[in-house]
Design a protein around this motif. Structure first.
Motif, short mmCIF file in Angstrom:
data_model
loop_
_atom_site.label_atom_id
_atom_site.label_comp_id
_atom_site.label_asym_id
_atom_site.label_seq_id
_atom_site.Cartn_x
_atom_site.Cartn_y
_atom_site.Cartn_z
N LEU A 14 16.91 45.00 -50.36
CA LEU A 14 15.11 44.13 -50.46
C LEU A 14 15.48 43.14 -51.29
O LEU A 14 15.34 41.86 -50.35
N PHE A 15 15.87 43.28 -52.19
CA PHE A 15 15.73 42.35 -53.48
C PHE A 15 16.52 40.77 -52.12
O PHE A 15 16.54 39.73 -52.24
N ASN A 16 17.61 41.45 -51.76
CA ASN A 16 18.89 40.07 -51.21
C ASN A 16 17.88 40.29 -50.12
O ASN A 16 18.54 38.30 -49.85
N ALA A 17 17.43 40.69 -49.23
CA ALA A 17 17.10 40.20 -48.45
C ALA A 17 16.41 39.43 -48.26
O ALA A 17 16.00 38.34 -47.43
N ILE A 18 15.36 39.24 -49.25
CA ILE A 18 14.61 37.77 -49.42
C ILE A 18 15.59 36.78 -49.71
O ILE A 18 14.66 35.61 -49.43
N LYS A 19 16.31 36.48 -50.70
CA LYS A 19 16.99 35.96 -50.68
C LYS A 19 17.58 35.16 -50.02
O LYS A 19 18.06 33.79 -50.01
N ILE A 38 6.89 35.39 -54.39
CA ILE A 38 7.50 35.18 -53.33
C ILE A 38 8.57 33.64 -53.33
O ILE A 38 10.02 33.72 -53.16
N TYR A 39 7.88 33.01 -53.34
CA TYR A 39 8.74 31.80 -53.05
C TYR A 39 10.01 31.49 -53.22
O TYR A 39 10.64 30.83 -52.70
N ALA A 40 10.34 31.56 -54.17
CA ALA A 40 11.20 31.24 -55.19
C ALA A 40 12.37 32.28 -54.63
O ALA A 40 13.86 31.76 -54.44
N ILE A 41 12.07 33.15 -54.35
CA ILE A 41 13.36 34.51 -54.05
C ILE A 41 13.32 34.51 -52.62
O ILE A 41 14.61 34.58 -51.81
N GLN A 42 12.13 33.60 -51.63
CA GLN A 42 13.09 33.29 -50.21
C GLN A 42 14.48 32.30 -50.01
O GLN A 42 14.41 32.56 -49.65
N ARG A 43 14.32 31.76 -51.29
CA ARG A 43 15.25 30.16 -50.89
C ARG A 43 16.67 30.50 -52.21
O ARG A 43 17.21 29.37 -51.86
N GLY A 44 16.27 32.16 -52.36
CA GLY A 44 17.60 32.69 -53.01
C GLY A 44 17.61 31.66 -55.04
O GLY A 44 18.81 31.37 -55.45
N TRP A 45 16.45 31.19 -55.77
CA TRP A 45 16.96 30.19 -56.21
C TRP A 45 16.25 31.92 -57.83
O TRP A 45 16.46 31.24 -58.68
#
Length: 250
Positions: free
Chosen positions: A92-97, A214-221
């Motif tokens: 799930l974490f990686n999917a967000i990234k 969630i903003y940052a994780i969606q962009r892999g930051w």
């Protein structure tokens, strides 16, 4: 209204055909292609410009998340729905990234899958709700906010404008705390909490508290890793509920 263009990526022919059969029954969707491996999926995405790509996360060779990352990098407009056999927090974490809009297990009902496709095609990030339904996952995400902010690393535009107090407030939001609870925790007034949250939303250019987290994780930051909160904290967060609410909250 134009039909939603869907690309299916899975290494099992029977599963691909099953998904195609389900989606072919919908008047508002059209399957534009099927891919059985990563390279084929990337080439088809480039050539067919689908609105939504269904990506199996567990693949031999090139991982489904890597495929999703490449597709999103080449065409950010494409929405990714990650499908997994297991409901796994790391996946799930990686999917967000990689910028996925939704993360679903493969036992999802056909009608539910069609609704997911419709919503993500319309711009929704359903993966937010998945994350925020898991308090320990949300808290772990905020640990990454704090750690990266503390190091002073400048590999993104996200952390530079956020103050240490705003990071603290985001942490509280992720733990499911209301504005009143945040005010008590940080010994500040409720209005000050509202002012900080309004500032956070403005700086990150998002519309609600959940998206701020969630903003940052969606962009892999956000870096991976970090400790889960103590079990007691997890239970407390579950009792309080998820970090939801619109705008600056109440």
């Amino acid at each position: 209204m134009e039909a939603i263009r869907v690309l299916i990526m899975d290494d099992h022919p029977i599963f691909r055909r099953g998904i195609r059969w389900i989606l072919d029954s919908a008047d508002d969707m059209v399957v534009v292609g099927e891919a059985e491996n990563g390279q084929e999926a990337i080439e088809l995405a480039d050539r067919l410009s689908p609105d939504v790509v269904l990506v199996d996360i567990n693949l031999p060779g090139m991982n489904g998340l890597e495929i999703a990352r490449v597709i999103k990098r080449r065409d950010p407009r494409i929405r990714i729905v990650v499908l997994s056999v297991h409901d796994d927090d790391e996946q799930l974490f990686n999917a967000i990234k990689v910028g996925a809009a939704a993360y679903q297990t493969k036992n999802i009902a056909p009608e539910a899958l069609m609704q997911v496709i419709r919503e993500v095609a319309g711009g929704a990030y359903l993966i937010n709700d998945t994350v925020m339904s898991k308090p320990h996952v949300a808290a772990r995400v905020l640990n990454q906010f704090r750690e990266l902010a503390a190091t002073g690393e400048e590999n993104s535009q996200l952390f530079a404008p956020l103050t240490s107090r705003e990071i603290e407030i985001l942490d509280c939001i992720a733990r499911g705390m209301s504005n009143r609870e945040i005010a008590s925790q940080l010994s500040i007034s409720g209005q000050t909490v509202k002012n900080h949250i309004t500032s956070i939303l403005s700086k990150l250019q998002v519309n609600d508290r959940t998206m701020a987290v969630i903003y940052a994780i969606q962009r892999g930051w956000i870096k991976m890793g970090g400790e889960k909160p103590p079990e007691g904290e997890g239970r407390a967060a579950r009792r309080r509920g998820g970090a939801t609410g619109s705008a600056a909250g109440d």
